[in-house]
Write a protein that holds these residues in place. Structure first.
Motif, PDB file in Angstrom:
ATOM      1  N   UNK A  82       0.832  -1.210   0.000  1.00  0.00           N
ATOM      2  CA  UNK A  82       0.000   0.000   0.000  1.00  0.00           C
ATOM      3  C   UNK A  82       0.866   1.260   0.000  1.00  0.00           C
ATOM      4  N   UNK A  83       1.975   1.230   0.748  1.00  0.00           N
ATOM      5  CA  UNK A  83       2.893   2.381   0.751  1.00  0.00           C
ATOM      6  C   UNK A  83       3.467   2.617  -0.639  1.00  0.00           C
ATOM      7  N   UNK A  84       3.961   1.551  -1.265  1.00  0.00           N
ATOM      8  CA  UNK A  84       4.580   1.680  -2.583  1.00  0.00           C
ATOM      9  C   UNK A  84       3.560   2.066  -3.646  1.00  0.00           C
ATOM     10  N   UNK A  85       2.329   1.610  -3.467  1.00  0.00           N
ATOM     11  CA  UNK A  85       1.256   1.960  -4.395  1.00  0.00           C
ATOM     12  C   UNK A  85       1.015   3.471  -4.381  1.00  0.00           C
ATOM     13  N   UNK A  86       1.130   4.079  -3.223  1.00  0.00           N
ATOM     14  CA  UNK A  86       0.909   5.521  -3.085  1.00  0.00           C
ATOM     15  C   UNK A  86       2.169   6.349  -3.334  1.00  0.00           C
ATOM     16  N   UNK A  87       3.310   5.694  -3.473  1.00  0.00           N
ATOM     17  CA  UNK A  87       4.574   6.412  -3.653  1.00  0.00           C
ATOM     18  C   UNK A  87       4.580   7.234  -4.945  1.00  0.00           C
ATOM     19  N   UNK A  88       4.169   6.628  -6.053  1.00  0.00           N
ATOM     20  CA  UNK A  88       4.168   7.357  -7.327  1.00  0.00           C
ATOM     21  C   UNK A  88       3.213   8.541  -7.280  1.00  0.00           C
ATOM     22  N   UNK A  89       2.065   8.345  -6.669  1.00  0.00           N
ATOM     23  CA  UNK A  89       1.104   9.441  -6.526  1.00  0.00           C
ATOM     24  C   UNK A  89       1.723  10.589  -5.740  1.00  0.00           C
ATOM     25  N   UNK A  90       2.411  10.254  -4.670  1.00  0.00           N
ATOM     26  CA  UNK A  90       3.066  11.268  -3.853  1.00  0.00           C
ATOM     27  C   UNK A  90       4.167  11.985  -4.632  1.00  0.00           C
ATOM     28  N   UNK A  91       4.995  11.229  -5.336  1.00  0.00           N
ATOM     29  CA  UNK A  91       6.118  11.823  -6.075  1.00  0.00           C
ATOM     30  C   UNK A  91       5.658  12.717  -7.215  1.00  0.00           C
ATOM     31  N   UNK A  92       4.483  12.441  -7.772  1.00  0.00           N
ATOM     32  CA  UNK A  92       3.961  13.242  -8.876  1.00  0.00           C
ATOM     33  C   UNK A  92       3.076  14.394  -8.404  1.00  0.00           C
ATOM     34  N   UNK A  93       2.925  14.525  -7.112  1.00  0.00           N
ATOM     35  CA  UNK A  93       2.076  15.577  -6.560  1.00  0.00           C
ATOM     36  C   UNK A  93       2.682  16.958  -6.822  1.00  0.00           C
ATOM     37  N   UNK A  94       1.906  17.784  -7.472  1.00  0.00           N
ATOM     38  CA  UNK A  94       2.368  19.147  -7.777  1.00  0.00           C
ATOM     39  C   UNK A  94       2.586  19.944  -6.490  1.00  0.00           C
ATOM     40  N   UNK A  95       1.741  19.706  -5.528  1.00  0.00           N
ATOM     41  CA  UNK A  95       1.854  20.408  -4.238  1.00  0.00           C
ATOM     42  C   UNK A  95       3.192  20.096  -3.552  1.00  0.00           C
TER      43      UNK A  95
END
Length: 187
Positions: A82-95
């Protein structure tokens, strides 16, 4: 001295120690004069070489691996996924990229490998330790945790878990007890 006085409030209780074994000698010596404690030294792996002097002082030695791995592995692997699944989303976050900008330069490419380490290695390891610490603290009926620091990978989850269970967590100064013990043994 304040630590020893604080620990004396736990007479007839079980206290766990973790950290550098030789730094604990003065505290354990002072507590052994009272002989009304059950003292346990907890280590990640149960190596006896450094802890033999503690065992000679009547301290029980335990390894964290004695408190389960196989039944928790699935839970930890699921959490890691679950952490790794959200990692890409976090890294691509403009904020996030806006927050980590210095002099109008995006520094996220520099931080990405560090954040990846936290997601892939540090957090799952900490969660794994928390599960085992919780089992250890409950099974051994621990009343206080004494450690030489509470920021590293092993002791930080122990302190957090103990606090969440209502167990007192005490940290002692690194050099002071060892210094006074050395002075006393030389005189």
């Amino acid at each position: 001295i304040n630590l020893v006085l604080s620990v004396f409030a736990f007479r007839d209780k079980t206290i766990v120690f973790t950290g550098a074994p030789r730094l604990m000698f003065p505290i354990i010596d002072a507590m052994n004069r009272c002989k009304r404690y059950r003292l346990i030294y907890l280590q990640k792996e149960a190596g006896l070489r450094l802890t033999l002097p503690l065992i000679k002082k009547g301290v029980i030695h335990k390894g964290l691996r004695d408190y389960g791995y196989s039944r928790d592995k699935c839970k930890i692997d699921n959490f890691k996924y679950k952490l790794l699944e959200n990692f890409d989303t976090l890294m691509n976050s403009e904020r996030l990229h806006k927050k980590f900008t210095f002099d109008e330069i995006d520094v996220m490419p520099i931080l990405k490998s560090r954040i990846a380490y936290i997601f892939e290695e540090f957090i799952p390891s900490a969660m794994y330790n928390i599960v085992r610490f919780k089992r250890f603290l409950k099974k051994e009926n621990i009343h206080a945790v004494v450690m030489d620091e509470d920021v590293k990978e092993f002791n930080c989850p122990l302190a957090l878990t103990a606090t969440s269970l209502g167990i007192v967590s005490l940290e002692y100064l690194h050099g002071v007890p060892a210094y006074f013990h050395a002075i006393r043994s030389l005189s």
